[in-house]
Write an enzyme that holds these catalytic residues in place. Structure first.
Site, mmCIF file in Angstrom:
data_model
loop_
_atom_site.group_PDB
_atom_site.id
_atom_site.type_symbol
_atom_site.label_atom_id
_atom_site.label_comp_id
_atom_site.label_asym_id
_atom_site.label_seq_id
_atom_site.Cartn_x
_atom_site.Cartn_y
_atom_site.Cartn_z
ATOM 1 N N ALA A 1 0.843 -1.203 0.000
ATOM 2 C CA ALA A 1 0.000 0.000 0.000
ATOM 3 C C ALA A 1 0.876 1.250 0.000
ATOM 4 O O ALA A 1 0.646 2.187 -0.768
ATOM 5 C CB ALA A 1 -0.923 0.000 1.226
ATOM 6 N N TYR A 2 1.875 1.245 0.851
ATOM 7 C CA TYR A 2 2.787 2.392 0.957
ATOM 8 C C TYR A 2 3.531 2.606 -0.367
ATOM 9 O O TYR A 2 3.588 3.731 -0.888
ATOM 10 C CB TYR A 2 3.775 2.133 2.096
ATOM 11 C CG TYR A 2 4.798 3.204 2.334
ATOM 12 C CD1 TYR A 2 4.482 4.352 3.060
ATOM 13 C CD2 TYR A 2 6.105 3.081 1.857
ATOM 14 C CE1 TYR A 2 5.437 5.336 3.293
ATOM 15 C CE2 TYR A 2 7.061 4.054 2.088
ATOM 16 C CZ TYR A 2 6.719 5.178 2.810
ATOM 17 O OH TYR A 2 7.663 6.155 3.042
ATOM 18 N N ALA A 3 4.079 1.531 -0.918
ATOM 19 C CA ALA A 3 4.832 1.652 -2.173
ATOM 20 C C ALA A 3 3.924 2.113 -3.308
ATOM 21 O O ALA A 3 4.322 2.931 -4.142
ATOM 22 C CB ALA A 3 5.493 0.315 -2.518
ATOM 23 N N LYS B 1 3.232 5.842 -2.852
ATOM 24 C CA LYS B 1 4.404 6.667 -3.191
ATOM 25 C C LYS B 1 4.641 6.663 -4.703
ATOM 26 O O LYS B 1 5.035 7.689 -5.278
ATOM 27 C CB LYS B 1 5.633 6.167 -2.437
ATOM 28 C CG LYS B 1 5.548 6.362 -0.913
ATOM 29 C CD LYS B 1 5.408 7.822 -0.507
ATOM 30 C CE LYS B 1 5.535 8.033 0.996
ATOM 31 N NZ LYS B 1 5.350 9.442 1.381
#
Ligand SMILES: NC(=O)c1ccc[n+]([C@@H]2O[C@H](COP(=O)([O-])OP(=O)(O)OC[C@H]3O[C@@H](n4cnc5c(N)ncnc54)[C@H](O)[C@@H]3O)[C@@H](O)[C@H]2O)c1
Length: 246
Positions: A152-154, A157
């Protein structure tokens, strides 16, 4: 140090601690008039930070209403900002995609990506109106490479990088530049959201064999936020200790 940002109204999201606070301190030292936006403004301690912002506002950058209200207050009170730094972010848990809870996925995307859209959109018209602006978004090497356990974070970003390039092209003749920076791991409270294995694996991937310093990252942002960064837009500045290959 020259005060090349003298008097420039500057919004820094997530500026109450960590990287955002470090960026705020550096830009204030360069002369910027810093306004901190944070969901936890009580984190900010001006003695520990070593500088005084002109304002500290409670804002949830993932919430459209919160952003719209705060942006209106800034525009009315201080006028169009010269600099907007989209720094607020969360890591979320380190778990494989098959175990990733949808609500958590949504929150990580909202805080790391929706926020960049909402905050940028709120200030672009006023910046375009005065034919000057610097928008800088703190992305991550994770958005370029992908990292197991933090999809989710990647993804958020990577989305922030795509947004940066798109908005830059929309504003290319306006005097407003839009850039991002893609750092590797920095020692902040964000690491409390990670597992020890994940932190060790991330450190091991940095060719310089050390973590990135907040001041080092703030120096890159300080350039991207300055009038000198006048012919660079839609670019992702590297701060990866030699890890990035593009
Ligand atoms: N620390 C790292 O290793 C690292 C590496 C690459 C990129 N980054 C990015 O740098 C940025 C700052 O990270 P950090 O390490 O300083 O984290 P941190 O957790 O120390 O600080 C984040 C700040 O953002 C604020 N925040 C969180 N959610 C918010 C919301 N919804 N609205 C407003 N403010 C909110 C927090 O209250 C906090 O003050 C993030 O975007 C992060 O993804 C960090």
């Amino acid at each position: 140090m020259t005060r090349k940002l003298e008097g420039q109204i500057t919004i820094i999201t997530g500026g109450a601690r960590g990287i955002g606070r470090g960026i705020a301190k550096r830009l204030a030292a360069d002369g910027a008039q810093v306004i901190i936006w944070d969901i936890r403004p009580e984190y900010f301690d001006s003695v520990a930070a070593g500088f005084e912002p002109i304002d500290t506002m409670a804002v949830d950058v993932a919430d459209p209403e919160s952003v719209a209200t705060a942006a209106q207050t800034v525009l009315t009170t201080y006028g169009a900002p010269s600099i907007v730094v989209n720094n607020a972010g969360i890591n979320g848990p380190v778990v494989p995609v098959t175990d990733y809870d949808f609500e958590t996925w949504r929150r990580v995307i909202q805080v790391n990506l929706d926020s960049v859209f909402l905050v940028s959109r709120a200030f672009v018209p006023a910046m375009v109106e005065k034919s000057y602006g610097r928008i800088v978004t703190v992305a991550s090497i994770a958005g370029k490479e992908g990292v197991p356990g933090i999809a989710a974070y990647a993804s958020a970003k990577a989305g922030a990088i795509g947004f940066t390039k798109s908005l830059a092209k929309e504003l290319v003749t306006s005097g407003v530049t839009v850039n991002a920076v893609a750092p590797v791991m920095v020692e902040t409270e964000l690491l409390e959201q990670m597992t020890a294995e994940h932190i060790a694996a991330s450190k091991a991937k940095i060719p310089m064999q050390r973590l990135l310093g907040i001041e080092e990252l703030a120096a890159v942002v300080a350039f991207a936020a300055s009038p000198e960064c006048s012919c660079t837009t839609g670019f992702v500045f590297d701060a990866s200790g030699g890890r990035a290959t593009y």
